[in-house]
Design an enzyme around this catalytic site. Structure first.
Site, PDB file in Angstrom:
ATOM      1  N   GLN C 202       0.951  -0.997   0.063  1.00 48.71           N
ATOM      2  CA  GLN C 202      -0.127  -0.043  -0.004  1.00 48.71           C
ATOM      3  C   GLN C 202       0.730   1.193  -0.091  1.00 48.71           C
ATOM      4  O   GLN C 202       1.483   1.632   0.983  1.00 48.71           O
ATOM      5  CB  GLN C 202      -0.955   0.001   1.134  1.00 48.71           C
ATOM      6  CG  GLN C 202      -1.583  -1.258   1.375  1.00 48.71           C
ATOM      7  CD  GLN C 202      -2.845  -1.305   0.265  1.00 48.71           C
ATOM      8  OE1 GLN C 202      -3.826  -0.428  -0.070  1.00 48.71           O
ATOM      9  NE2 GLN C 202      -2.484  -2.241  -0.925  1.00 48.71           N
ATOM     10  N   ARG C 222      -4.225   3.329   4.525  1.00 46.99           N
ATOM     11  CA  ARG C 222      -3.689   4.104   3.651  1.00 46.99           C
ATOM     12  C   ARG C 222      -4.055   3.815   2.289  1.00 46.99           C
ATOM     13  O   ARG C 222      -4.476   2.652   2.015  1.00 46.99           O
ATOM     14  CB  ARG C 222      -2.175   3.993   4.133  1.00 46.99           C
ATOM     15  CG  ARG C 222      -1.428   2.734   3.687  1.00 46.99           C
ATOM     16  CD  ARG C 222      -0.011   2.549   3.833  1.00 46.99           C
ATOM     17  NE  ARG C 222       0.362   3.348   5.045  1.00 46.99           N
ATOM     18  CZ  ARG C 222       0.985   4.433   5.216  1.00 46.99           C
ATOM     19  NH1 ARG C 222       1.381   5.026   4.061  1.00 46.99           N
ATOM     20  NH2 ARG C 222       1.365   4.848   6.325  1.00 46.99           N
ATOM     21  N   ALA C 243     -11.653   2.342   4.624  1.00 46.87           N
ATOM     22  CA  ALA C 243     -10.688   1.543   3.704  1.00 46.87           C
ATOM     23  C   ALA C 243      -9.790   2.378   2.921  1.00 46.87           C
ATOM     24  O   ALA C 243     -10.100   3.635   2.618  1.00 46.87           O
ATOM     25  CB  ALA C 243     -11.497   0.521   3.040  1.00 46.87           C
ATOM     26  N   HIS C 244      -9.061   1.715   2.104  1.00 46.98           N
ATOM     27  CA  HIS C 244      -7.997   2.376   1.302  1.00 46.98           C
ATOM     28  C   HIS C 244      -8.689   3.322   0.215  1.00 46.98           C
ATOM     29  O   HIS C 244      -9.616   2.805  -0.211  1.00 46.98           O
ATOM     30  CB  HIS C 244      -6.599   1.928   0.756  1.00 46.98           C
ATOM     31  CG  HIS C 244      -7.291   0.290   0.012  1.00 46.98           C
ATOM     32  ND1 HIS C 244      -6.532  -0.560  -0.292  1.00 46.98           N
ATOM     33  CD2 HIS C 244      -8.563  -0.001  -0.326  1.00 46.98           C
ATOM     34  CE1 HIS C 244      -7.141  -1.539  -0.865  1.00 46.98           C
ATOM     35  NE2 HIS C 244      -8.200  -1.200  -0.801  1.00 46.98           N
ATOM     36  N   ASN C 245      -8.133   4.589  -0.005  1.00 41.84           N
ATOM     37  CA  ASN C 245      -8.716   5.305  -1.039  1.00 41.84           C
ATOM     38  C   ASN C 245     -10.145   5.784  -1.072  1.00 41.84           C
ATOM     39  O   ASN C 245     -10.693   6.390  -1.883  1.00 41.84           O
ATOM     40  CB  ASN C 245      -8.430   4.709  -2.320  1.00 41.84           C
ATOM     41  CG  ASN C 245      -6.848   4.326  -2.684  1.00 41.84           C
ATOM     42  OD1 ASN C 245      -6.610   3.243  -2.686  1.00 41.84           O
ATOM     43  ND2 ASN C 245      -6.428   5.142  -3.093  1.00 41.84           N
TER      44      ASN C 245
END
Lengths: 343, 343, 343
Positions: C202, C222, C243-245
């Site tokens: 990540q 991240r 969660a990511h993004n």
């Protein structure tokens, strides 16, 4: 792996559990196991008829069970009316954790001069005790745990590793806080001015009664003005969130991932299943049970079991039901029309 | 921000991924980005036809893609059958984290004399390694993390910051534990004596297989007697709760906020969506997928996709459906009466 | 317990809140309480008509309220148009936390030589500041908290105890991170090769805007490539997983136990109730509200209130509805047949 431990004789165990021993009191066992897994140096228990099938073939050195099942036991036995309770009390004798406690303050711990520590306190490496904190007798503070300013921990309370107790929190006696839990973070309170949010400082505290347990990574937020209050002997599992000014009655049990919104009051002897959600400002009376992942949006005034949601099914069938769910009101109206038409 | 990193030539990358390079092997890139965002010094990838539209206009220095899309690529390209896998393997080369590891024990760490550390181990500031713990080669223990007494960490395992591994926990090789997770807190076990609760000491451990990953703030509780067992290559997201004596089969993946109650067994290659709840003492066979926020209260013996719940809808419509849901049994009976009446 | 604090005169408070004082400006109060609980040395507030009943009997030394209710107030009063906002601003004056800050680096903290600290920074015992981290003016890092390599914390940002901020995270000004939260753990990304999983490093970061608050034990992962982005003045409660993004728009508020899957975009001024789940890759427009424990699996393009699920009911009745839910499609078809038959 299951932790081996010191040896105990069946005579000692019978005395401790006030059980009737049938067998050689000098036989010694060094641990607990299931009827299926136990070996000759371990003691097993039968607390659920579902496991009766395993009794005849057990290799256990001894078995805790109800007198009704005594005859079917191939090994030495300890008879008592509540074998499951007996198992609980016995398990504590084999717990390896207390034996590891080292009374005293680890040189790598940080304890404020104004903190007051009772006799027999253990403060582990990298623990931090802030100014004005008061620790009762035999309190154990695990590695990396933090006890906030002016907080109080009752006698025989144990904080495992990396626990955080905020400032002005009052914790009872014999309380167990599992690793990673946070007691006394700020409640979620903000006022909107039409454009954005303004924080409401959370000026209340948290009060945990005697014999409370809080699971790993759970959080209990401090009150906005008054305190968040958890009653005596309340058992809280892991990943639970309890919001500001919630009150939980004595002896209630909350399973993993429960979430309770602000100012809700849960009665005594309540049981909330895993993932249950309670909206804010509700009252649940004593003796309420809510099944797993149910959402409660209204107060409950009658003891009993409550549920919401739908059971799992094959996805292709579920899709059909989910679509129809959105048409339910229309279906009901059409049904009524048909009934009228019939008459 | 995306982390810049060292430069790699396309030739090196092609060799590492066993990909076919079409372009100048000496071209160097210093990072990965999407087709849309990548600049001339970055490499992008096409793993999903949905992004095919971004290929023609990409400014990337090179693109990982399937041979079928090679012709449409305006930049240098690396062709391989599984571009998404290629992206994964390449991303690891650009990961800045390993480069920061400092082998050795930080002076502010606390390591028990009886702990055994393999070569190349990194123990960061304020980490605590308790007595009898065994760390394999190149294990990394991040700042504030705690490794409990008699626990074992396999070679190349990484604990990020503020991780807690309890006593007697066995962790495999190449395991990654994200910050704030807790492995080996007590399971939730109590016996009731009619008046209140008595703790059942949790005497089991936790065993994590090789290549397991556990997300931030997740908790895996120790077994009551036997161990809680997580198989090889199991991937667990953040905020997940796994109760005592659960068993998860190899290669299964659990998304965020999943909760699994005690003694449930999940098969191999299963996938649980975010917020899924599994009741206790269930068995899910291999190859089961459960969609987000579904509650599973019965064992599942057939591979496939399972769901529960209802889809979101406008609140004013939902209220009508929710009311009708409570009348469903009555509606069904009235429907049957009408059918009888018709005949 | 509610935390007593220093004394403030009503004249000072009126000036601070720009309120109209009716009463003796020299009267001093030392804390805030509810109309019901307040004593003569405390100030109360009336922000909700539901508590109007408590006004006549209040023993408070003064009351914050709307001019409309001035006449009914038995005590000194401070009149303003938004009493709830007044309460928020006043509560901050009585917050005991800032008064405890000790500028400087505690000797038991670990600060990398390459970290840059602004004036007035407080770094508590056992905190760790990694290389390249940049802390703005008056930043407070609580005990046991970790600030990762190359991360940036804006002026007046506060990390409570045992907080983890990973590497390369950018945190705005006046941000509050409650104890146990984790900002910048790895997102949940893996590629499957047909046999098992390969980690996708990540490489993105997390960016938190000014005035963000994150609750206890919450996690914000991240990004895989780009960053996870939390807008200005976003308020996030405890036990939340992002969660990511994911991207969250300015001024949105997420209640406890919310879970948001990867790459979903939430608009500005949105409100997500406790336990809400959002699937991945969705877009929610500005002004969307989702009620507690609803699952959203499709994008929402119209502002408004959305819900899913079913309300709680007595378990014996719920069982009947749950069974019928699985028969819904069949019921709908039978209903249509009857309608045809009628015509």
């Amino acid at each position: 792996m299951t932790h081996a431990s010191h040896f105990l004789t069946l005579a000692d165990i019978a005395r401790h559990l006030d059980a009737t021993l049938v067998g050689n009191g000098q036989t010694a066992v060094r641990g607990l196991a299931t009827l299926k897994d136990a070996g000759p140096d371990q003691i097993a228990f039968l607390a659920n008829r579902a496991y009766l099938k395993d009794l005849a073939a057990t290799r256990a050195g001894a078995v805790l069970l109800h007198p009704d099942h005594g005859e079917s036991c191939p090994a030495a036995r300890l008879e008592l009316d509540n074998p499951y309770l007996g198992y609980a009390l016995l398990s504590q004798l084999f717990d390896p954790v207390p034996a590891r406690d080292r009374p005293g303050i680890h040189p790598a711990a940080t304890v404020a001069d104004s903190a007051r520590l009772g006799e027999g306190v253990c403060v582990a490496a990298n623990a931090v005790i802030e100014p004005g904190a008061v620790l009762g007798k035999r309190v154990v503070v695990g590695p990396g745990s933090v006890v906030g300013a002016d907080s109080e921990l009752g006698d025989d309370t144990r904080l495992h590793a990396n626990v955080t107790v905020g400032h002005g929190v009052v914790v009872g006696k014999r309380v167990i806080l599992q690793s990673g839990c946070v007691i006394g973070g700020d409640g979620f309170g903000f006022a909107h001015d039409g454009a954005g949010w303004h924080k409401i400082a959370q000026l209340g505290g948290v009060v945990l009664g005697d014999d409370v347990e809080v699971g790993s990574c759970s959080s209990i937020d401090r009150g906005a003005l008054g305190d968040t209050r958890i009653g005596r002997d309340v058992k809280i599992d892991s990943q639970v969130q309890i919001a500001h000014n919630v009150q939980i009655g004595d002896h209630s049990a909350l399973a993993g991932c429960v979430g309770i919104a602000g100012s809700t009051r849960v009665g005594k002897h309540c049981m909330l299943g895993g993932g249950v959600g309670l909206s804010g400002h509700l009252t649940l009376c004593d003796g309420v049970q809510v099944t797993g992942m149910s959402l409660v949006t209204n107060s409950i005034h009658e003891p009993g079991v409550y549920s919401s949601g739908t059971g799992a099914m094959a996805n292709h069938q579920w899709r059909k039901s989910a679509v129809r769910f959105k048409q339910l009101d229309d279906m009901a109206k059409r049904l009524s029309r048909l009934e009228k038409h019939r008459d």
